[in-house]
Motif scaffolding. Structure first.
Motif, PDB file in Angstrom:
ATOM      1  N   ASN A   1       0.826  -1.213   0.000  1.00 46.36           N
ATOM      2  CA  ASN A   1       0.000   0.000   0.000  1.00 46.36           C
ATOM      3  C   ASN A   1       0.859   1.262   0.000  1.00 46.36           C
ATOM      4  O   ASN A   1       0.538   2.230  -0.701  1.00 46.36           O
ATOM      5  N   ILE A   2       1.954   1.270   0.754  1.00 47.70           N
ATOM      6  CA  ILE A   2       2.878   2.414   0.728  1.00 47.70           C
ATOM      7  C   ILE A   2       3.475   2.565  -0.661  1.00 47.70           C
ATOM      8  O   ILE A   2       3.571   3.676  -1.199  1.00 47.70           O
ATOM      9  N   SER A   3       3.869   1.444  -1.267  1.00 48.17           N
ATOM     10  CA  SER A   3       4.430   1.483  -2.623  1.00 48.17           C
ATOM     11  C   SER A   3       3.417   2.020  -3.632  1.00 48.17           C
ATOM     12  O   SER A   3       3.765   2.798  -4.516  1.00 48.17           O
TER      13      SER A   3
END
Length: 195
Positions: A19-21
């Motif tokens: 999700n951060i990526s």
């Protein structure tokens, strides 16, 4: 890729990092969109609608990444697989369109060397994407721990090689944006109107 984050606690770390990526990829794509819009004001090398379409395709890929992160491979395999197909398919289309846009911006905004690198990465990713789908579609069971000689092991192994190739293709492609981004600074202005 998904096999690395299917069991707890790795699944939580996997989901969080994906999700951060996806968020960072979305921000990068949006900045790239703004950069092309700015360059296009003076050069008119690509239609604004094409630039917007490319951004939308990229953001769709990031949404697919979010689906992959949220629905683990063993928990909800069909939704996970759809998310992966959207992420990888949209990602390959995005980098290919960005490669074409890069060529259109030459020689003023890009060097032909960078364009060739981007196109090579796009072609390799596309070439890996097709067998990835073919091999993955031939796997008849969803599992994590594979051993050589098992039914469908070869399909799983070949699909995994192609999947990692495409994933690293995306990473290397994004790295080619570094020089483009170094030339520009982003200014956010806030205007307060008094009445």
């Amino acid at each position: 890729l998904s096999d690395t984050g299917t069991k707890p606690p790795e699944s939580g770390v996997f989901g969080f990092m994906i999700n951060i990526s996806a968020l960072l990829a979305s921000v990068t794509m949006y900045i790239r969109y703004l950069l092309i819009e700015k360059q296009n004001e003076s050069s008119q090398f690509v239609r604004s609608s094409c630039n917007m379409f490319t951004l939308c395709v990229g953001l769709m890929g990031c949404t697919g990444m979010g689906i992959v992160a949220t629905f683990q491979e063993l928990a909800v395999p069909s939704v996970h697989d759809i998310g992966a197909l959207v992420a990888f398919g949209s990602g390959v289309v995005y980098i290919t369109l960005q490669s074409v846009i890069s060529y259109k911006s030459c020689p003023r905004w890009n060097t032909y060397f960078v364009c060739h690198i981007r196109m090579a990465i796009s072609v390799i990713s596309l070439i890996a994407f097709i067998p990835m789908i073919v091999f993955a579609s031939k796997i008849s069971m969803t599992k994590i721990d594979w051993t050589p000689g098992e039914k469908d092991y070869t399909y799983h192994f070949m699909s995994a090689i192609c999947e990692w190739t495409v994933a690293f293709g995306f990473i290397f492609f994004f790295l080619t944006f570094i020089r483009d981004f170094q030339r520009f600074s982003l200014r956010i202005s806030t205007e307060i109107h008094e009445e």
